[in-house]
Design a protein around this motif. Structure first.
Motif, short mmCIF file in Angstrom:
data_model
loop_
_atom_site.label_atom_id
_atom_site.label_comp_id
_atom_site.label_asym_id
_atom_site.label_seq_id
_atom_site.Cartn_x
_atom_site.Cartn_y
_atom_site.Cartn_z
N LEU A 139 49.23 56.98 43.79
CA LEU A 139 49.97 58.07 43.13
C LEU A 139 50.21 59.24 44.08
O LEU A 139 51.23 59.91 44.02
CB LEU A 139 49.20 58.56 41.90
CG LEU A 139 49.39 57.76 40.60
CD1 LEU A 139 48.32 58.12 39.58
CD2 LEU A 139 50.77 58.02 40.01
N PHE A 140 49.22 59.49 44.97
CA PHE A 140 49.35 60.62 45.90
C PHE A 140 50.32 60.33 47.05
O PHE A 140 51.06 61.21 47.48
CB PHE A 140 47.98 60.98 46.50
CG PHE A 140 47.10 61.79 45.59
CD1 PHE A 140 47.58 62.95 44.98
CD2 PHE A 140 45.79 61.42 45.34
CE1 PHE A 140 46.78 63.70 44.14
CE2 PHE A 140 44.98 62.17 44.50
CZ PHE A 140 45.48 63.31 43.90
N LEU A 141 50.26 59.08 47.56
CA LEU A 141 51.00 58.74 48.79
C LEU A 141 52.51 59.06 48.78
O LEU A 141 53.00 59.65 49.74
CB LEU A 141 50.78 57.28 49.15
CG LEU A 141 49.77 57.00 50.26
CD1 LEU A 141 49.78 55.53 50.60
CD2 LEU A 141 50.03 57.82 51.51
N PRO A 142 53.24 58.68 47.73
CA PRO A 142 54.69 58.98 47.77
C PRO A 142 54.98 60.47 47.88
O PRO A 142 56.04 60.86 48.37
CB PRO A 142 55.19 58.42 46.43
CG PRO A 142 54.21 57.38 46.06
CD PRO A 142 52.89 57.89 46.54
N MET A 143 54.04 61.33 47.45
CA MET A 143 54.24 62.79 47.56
C MET A 143 53.65 63.30 48.88
O MET A 143 54.33 63.92 49.68
CB MET A 143 53.55 63.50 46.39
CG MET A 143 54.08 63.08 45.04
SD MET A 143 53.18 63.85 43.69
CE MET A 143 51.62 63.00 43.73
N ALA A 144 52.34 62.98 49.09
CA ALA A 144 51.64 63.52 50.26
C ALA A 144 52.15 62.93 51.57
O ALA A 144 52.19 63.61 52.60
CB ALA A 144 50.15 63.25 50.11
N GLY A 145 52.55 61.65 51.54
CA GLY A 145 52.97 61.00 52.78
C GLY A 145 54.45 61.06 53.05
O GLY A 145 54.95 60.46 54.01
N ALA A 168 52.18 63.51 38.30
CA ALA A 168 51.60 62.45 39.12
C ALA A 168 50.34 62.95 39.84
O ALA A 168 49.35 62.23 39.97
CB ALA A 168 52.62 61.95 40.13
N MET A 169 50.39 64.20 40.29
CA MET A 169 49.24 64.78 40.99
C MET A 169 48.05 64.91 40.04
O MET A 169 46.92 64.57 40.38
CB MET A 169 49.61 66.14 41.56
CG MET A 169 48.59 66.64 42.55
SD MET A 169 49.27 67.93 43.57
CE MET A 169 49.95 66.98 44.90
N THR A 229 62.38 61.00 35.23
CA THR A 229 62.51 59.97 36.29
C THR A 229 61.49 58.86 36.05
O THR A 229 60.55 59.03 35.27
CB THR A 229 62.22 60.60 37.66
OG1 THR A 229 60.88 61.12 37.63
CG2 THR A 229 63.19 61.73 37.99
N ALA A 230 61.69 57.73 36.74
CA ALA A 230 60.73 56.63 36.63
C ALA A 230 59.36 57.09 37.12
O ALA A 230 58.31 56.73 36.58
CB ALA A 230 61.21 55.43 37.46
N TRP A 231 59.37 57.95 38.14
CA TRP A 231 58.14 58.50 38.71
C TRP A 231 57.40 59.35 37.65
O TRP A 231 56.18 59.23 37.48
CB TRP A 231 58.49 59.34 39.94
CG TRP A 231 57.34 59.93 40.69
CD1 TRP A 231 57.09 61.25 40.90
CD2 TRP A 231 56.27 59.21 41.33
NE1 TRP A 231 55.94 61.41 41.62
CE2 TRP A 231 55.43 60.18 41.90
CE3 TRP A 231 55.95 57.87 41.46
CZ2 TRP A 231 54.26 59.83 42.60
CZ3 TRP A 231 54.80 57.52 42.17
CH2 TRP A 231 53.98 58.50 42.73
N GLY A 232 58.16 60.17 36.94
CA GLY A 232 57.58 60.98 35.87
C GLY A 232 57.07 60.12 34.73
O GLY A 232 56.00 60.38 34.17
#
Lengths: 201, 55
Positions: free
Chosen positions: A93-99, A50-51, A169-172
């Motif tokens: 794409l960044f927010l769910p990880m970074a935030g 995602a990153m 995962t759905a995210w992947g």
């Protein structure tokens, strides 16, 4: 067979393309160096995908912005939308990880949904203002991406059912689908000759 | 049929992007019928004279 000599405008186009590629590469390296501590944090495989997809989206926005200043200033509104689309997708794409540790998950989710909606609205606006080549390019890119993803899903599903691998995962899956869209779009654009310099003068 | 227009000038006259003209010239893209007719009208020639190759 001898190559046709390039016209002055083709030479200018080629020089400009190299310059844009260099600026984009410099921005990419700077971003990677600046985010080095974050990138080295132990991560899940889907987060890394995602990153990477988010980085490529931002990179696309940089390339479109830089090329606007070098190329003819045509369709400024469409160019702005072409920049906003990868930016909103990249941030989503960044927010769910970074935030994750900074924002309440429900607020984070609401922002991601809003960004996704905005991104689709930008795509719709671009479609409405595009000419027939770009519409054909968009349609072909989606078709090629769809076929590649269906083949990938087919192979993965069979392997998962047989117990050979699993754990996607759905995210992947989302990150993978986003990443796949890049080579598919580039392939379609090259097939349509969009990498060819103008034949003027 | 020569007009000495640049791809950009021709694109502006036809209301399409410069890339569309480039792709048509390079035979990487077949224009829609309305665009083909527009091109033919602009050059004052029948569509088949412009788009049908010599076989």
């Amino acid at each position: 067979m001898a190559r046709e000599p390039m016209t002055p405008s083709q030479k200018r186009y080629q020089r400009r393309s190299w310059l844009i590629a260099l600026i984009a590469a410099a921005v990419f390296v700077t971003a990677v160096v600046a985010l080095d501590p974050v990138l080295h944090r132990p991560k899940r495989g889907d987060d890394i995908l995602a990153m990477l997809a988010g980085f490529l989206m931002m990179q696309m926005a940089v390339i479109i912005t830089v090329s606007y200043f070098f190329a003819a200033k045509e369709m400024p509104r469409q160019r702005m939308l072409q920049v906003l689309t990868p930016v909103t997708t990249g941030v989503a794409l960044f927010l769910p990880m970074a935030g994750q540790d900074l924002i309440d998950p429900r607020v984070n989710f609401a922002i991601v949904v809003a960004l996704t909606a905005a991104s689709f609205w930008f795509i719709w606006r671009i479609w409405r203002t595009s000419d027939e080549l770009y519409r054909s390019l968009t349609k072909d890119s989606y078709v090629v991406s769809y076929f590649v993803l269906v083949i990938a899903l087919w192979i993965y599903a069979a392997g998962e059912r047989l117990g050979l691998f699993g754990g996607v995962t759905a995210w992947g899956g989302l990150a993978f689908a986003t990443l796949i869209s890049f080579p598919c779009t580039i392939w379609v654009a090259v097939r349509r000759g969009l990498n060819r310099p103008p034949k003027d003068e | 049929m020569r007009r000495n227009w640049s791809q950009q000038e021709l694109a502006e006259r036809l209301g399409v992007s410069r890339q569309t003209i480039n792709a048509i010239e390079a035979e990487r893209y077949d224009p829609s019928l309305p665009l083909a007719i527009k091109i033919a009208k602009l050059f004052g020639k029948p569509v088949e004279t412009i788009f049908v190759g010599e076989d």
